[in-house]
Design an enzyme around this catalytic site. Structure first.
Site, PDB file in Angstrom:
ATOM      1  N   HIS A 156       7.816  64.637  26.545  1.00  0.00           N
ATOM      2  CA  HIS A 156       7.008  65.403  27.836  1.00  0.00           C
ATOM      3  C   HIS A 156       7.753  64.957  28.959  1.00  0.00           C
ATOM      4  O   HIS A 156       7.040  64.494  30.002  1.00  0.00           O
ATOM      5  CB  HIS A 156       5.587  64.633  27.659  1.00  0.00           C
ATOM      6  CG  HIS A 156       4.779  64.965  26.506  1.00  0.00           C
ATOM      7  ND1 HIS A 156       4.673  66.151  25.857  1.00  0.00           N
ATOM      8  CD2 HIS A 156       3.750  64.251  25.866  1.00  0.00           C
ATOM      9  CE1 HIS A 156       3.874  66.168  24.978  1.00  0.00           C
ATOM     10  NE2 HIS A 156       3.004  65.247  24.936  1.00  0.00           N
ATOM     11  N   HIS A 230      -1.920  68.928  29.396  1.00  0.00           N
ATOM     12  CA  HIS A 230      -2.347  68.081  28.429  1.00  0.00           C
ATOM     13  C   HIS A 230      -3.705  67.499  28.361  1.00  0.00           C
ATOM     14  O   HIS A 230      -3.916  66.351  28.115  1.00  0.00           O
ATOM     15  CB  HIS A 230      -1.451  66.611  28.431  1.00  0.00           C
ATOM     16  CG  HIS A 230      -0.743  66.116  27.209  1.00  0.00           C
ATOM     17  ND1 HIS A 230      -1.946  65.513  26.268  1.00  0.00           N
ATOM     18  CD2 HIS A 230       0.110  66.291  26.301  1.00  0.00           C
ATOM     19  CE1 HIS A 230      -1.308  65.038  25.191  1.00  0.00           C
ATOM     20  NE2 HIS A 230      -0.170  65.438  25.174  1.00  0.00           N
ATOM     21  N   GLU A 370      -2.006  72.018  22.845  1.00  0.00           N
ATOM     22  CA  GLU A 370      -1.259  72.288  24.167  1.00  0.00           C
ATOM     23  C   GLU A 370      -0.280  73.610  23.658  1.00  0.00           C
ATOM     24  O   GLU A 370       0.301  73.553  22.805  1.00  0.00           O
ATOM     25  CB  GLU A 370      -0.306  70.943  23.813  1.00  0.00           C
ATOM     26  CG  GLU A 370      -0.685  69.602  24.270  1.00  0.00           C
ATOM     27  CD  GLU A 370      -0.137  68.702  23.696  1.00  0.00           C
ATOM     28  OE1 GLU A 370       1.158  68.564  23.827  1.00  0.00           O
ATOM     29  OE2 GLU A 370      -0.761  67.817  22.741  1.00  0.00           O
TER      30      GLU A 370
HETATM   31  C1  BGC Z   1       2.265  64.559  21.120  1.00  0.00           C
HETATM   32  C2  BGC Z   1       1.785  63.344  20.521  1.00  0.00           C
HETATM   33  C3  BGC Z   1       1.991  62.275  21.623  1.00  0.00           C
HETATM   34  C4  BGC Z   1       0.688  62.907  22.541  1.00  0.00           C
HETATM   35  C5  BGC Z   1       0.501  61.537  23.574  1.00  0.00           C
HETATM   36  C6  BGC Z   1       1.177  64.935  21.913  1.00  0.00           C
HETATM   37  O1  BGC Z   1       1.549  66.172  22.479  1.00  0.00           O
HETATM   38  O2  BGC Z   1       2.398  65.552  20.236  1.00  0.00           O
HETATM   39  O3  BGC Z   1       2.955  62.957  19.443  1.00  0.00           O
HETATM   40  O4  BGC Z   1       1.410  60.977  20.836  1.00  0.00           O
HETATM   41  O5  BGC Z   1       0.938  64.066  23.080  1.00  0.00           O
HETATM   42  O6  BGC Z   1       1.653  61.255  24.015  1.00  0.00           O
END
Ligand code: BGC
Length: 410
Positions: A156, A230, A370
């Protein structure tokens, strides 16, 4: 014969979510420069206003913007991380509740506990949604090292992704509704990425009860870009327990299996006969405890789905997912121009963060969907490309539509 990305996209007419959204998103629509503006086209007052929310450790002020549409749907957003703090929508009886996970204070977003858990509640994600293996990729013969923040991997956007920066925000009102234009310049080399990336995200809350998220970016050097949002939803209301009874449909015949580090193996696997088949609405919890290696690796669902009609057009979002909650009757429909969607069932929530109504966010008490390009695409030539070239404009659009109905529908 192994499946390929191209073979898993269905031919035929894409399912469109809504005509309402199509023509109206013009950037630079009349900005609102005062603190408040209202218009009364519908039953409730449309409005957008701004107030102080808190201060970052370096003294910069963080503001909160409250948007409301003509039907009383209300959303609050802060300029830090572009975070959607709250989103109130009606249930089937007309009762409003806040359906996204988050906090009422900036300190909660800045706390060590939050940093540790790293759930990215409601935040804008950039430059790259999900993981890049080993925080490395090569582009035009040059190798690049990114900040790592998930074991050896880059997740991310890294240590200081777009979820932790202060965006420049301009509120606006247009024919469609009220909204915010958020802008951020990511400097050349930030978190290891090449190129200066000029990013613009627009949130529009329409009177058709949609939240439209539009992403744009330009660069001065070739660089990967994969922006997303998110938000974690609980359609019964944040802090009201598990999401396992929500019925989920994902319009995907295939998904991208992962290894133990949640990095795609490169395989495109059919969902048929697996717990990943959400082509028909199915309660999230129905198969989540099955003995399945992919569910073990994900600790539940934490996978990218290959949208059957995805990625066809940068202008025309197609229906990707629908989620319906039986007690409230709330229905969330998500349409996107992206080729994939990450379904994350809140597996890492552990009850150590307390939300807006004072309830701890327990295991699987929120889910995220997402919209995105596939994880680790910069290292996978056979996945749809995420490379933005100078002179081109990155464009992506996702629409979330809120409604309520007695039955799950289809
Ligand atoms: C990811 C997860 C992660 C979460 C929070 C999601 O988009 O796929 O693996 O733990 O975000 O970080």
């Amino acid at each position: 014969m192994p499946l390929t990305y191209a073979s898993m996209r269905r031919a035929g007419t894409p399912l469109r979510l809504s005509a309402g959204a199509a023509a109206m998103l013009m950037f630079g629509v009349a900005g609102i420069h005062g603190n408040t503006a209202t218009a009364s086209d519908g039953a409730a007052e449309r409005s957008v206003d701004r107030s102080a929310f808190g201060q970052l450790p370096d003294g910069r002020q963080v503001d909160v913007y409250r948007l409301a549409n003509a039907n009383g749907i209300e959303m609050r957003v802060i300029d830090y991380g572009g975070i959607i703090l709250s989103l109130k929508t009606p249930d089937v009886r007309g009762e409003f509740d806040d359906i996204v996970l988050g906090f009422d204070s900036l300190d909660a977003y800045l706390s060590d506990a939050y940093r540790q858990a790293n759930p990215y509640f409601g935040a804008l994600i950039g430059r790259y949604g999900n993981r890049i293996a080993g925080g490395r990729f090569s582009l035009d013969g040059e190798s690049h090292s990114l900040a790592t923040n998930d074991g050896d991997n880059h997740l991310h956007g890294g240590q200081q992704g777009f979820d932790r920066v202060l965006w420049q925000v301009e509120p606006f009102e247009s024919e469609a509704g009220t909204g915010l234009v958020l802008r951020y310049t990511s400097e050349d080399g930030e978190e290891g990425y090449p190129g200066t990336l000029e990013t613009q995200v627009t949130y529009t809350l329409t009177d058709a009860d949609e939240l439209i998220v539009d992403y744009r970016a330009t660069t001065d050097k070739a660089t990967p870009v994969n922006l997303t949002q998110h938000s974690y939803f609980n359609l019964e209301g944040e802090g009201s327990g598990s999401i396992l009874d929500h019925h989920l449909m994902i319009d995907a015949d295939a998904f991208t299996p992962v290894d133990e580090g949640l990095i795609p193996t490169g395989e495109i696997r059919s969902v048929e006969g697996t717990p990943f088949d959400f082509t028909q609405p199915t309660p999230i919890g129905e198969r989540i405890e099955r003995d399945d290696q992919q569910l073990t690796f994900g600790k539940g669902y934490d996978h990218n789905f290959v949208l059957a009609n995805g990625g066809a057009s940068v202008d025309d979002p197609v229906l990707a997912a629908r989620v319906w909650e039986p007690d409230s009757g709330r229905l969330l429909e998500i349409a996107t121009t992206e080729p994939g969607i990450q379904f994350y069932s809140g597996n890492f929530l552990a009850g150590d963060l307390t939300g807006k109504r004072g309830e701890a966010y327990e295991h699987r008490s929120g889910f995220a969907l997402e919209t995105q390009h596939f994880p680790d695409s910069p290292n996978r030539a056979d996945f749809p490309s995420t490379i933005l070239e100078p002179g081109d404009t990155y464009r992506s659009r996702t629409i979330y539509r809120f409604s309520a109905q007695e039955t799950p529908g289809s």
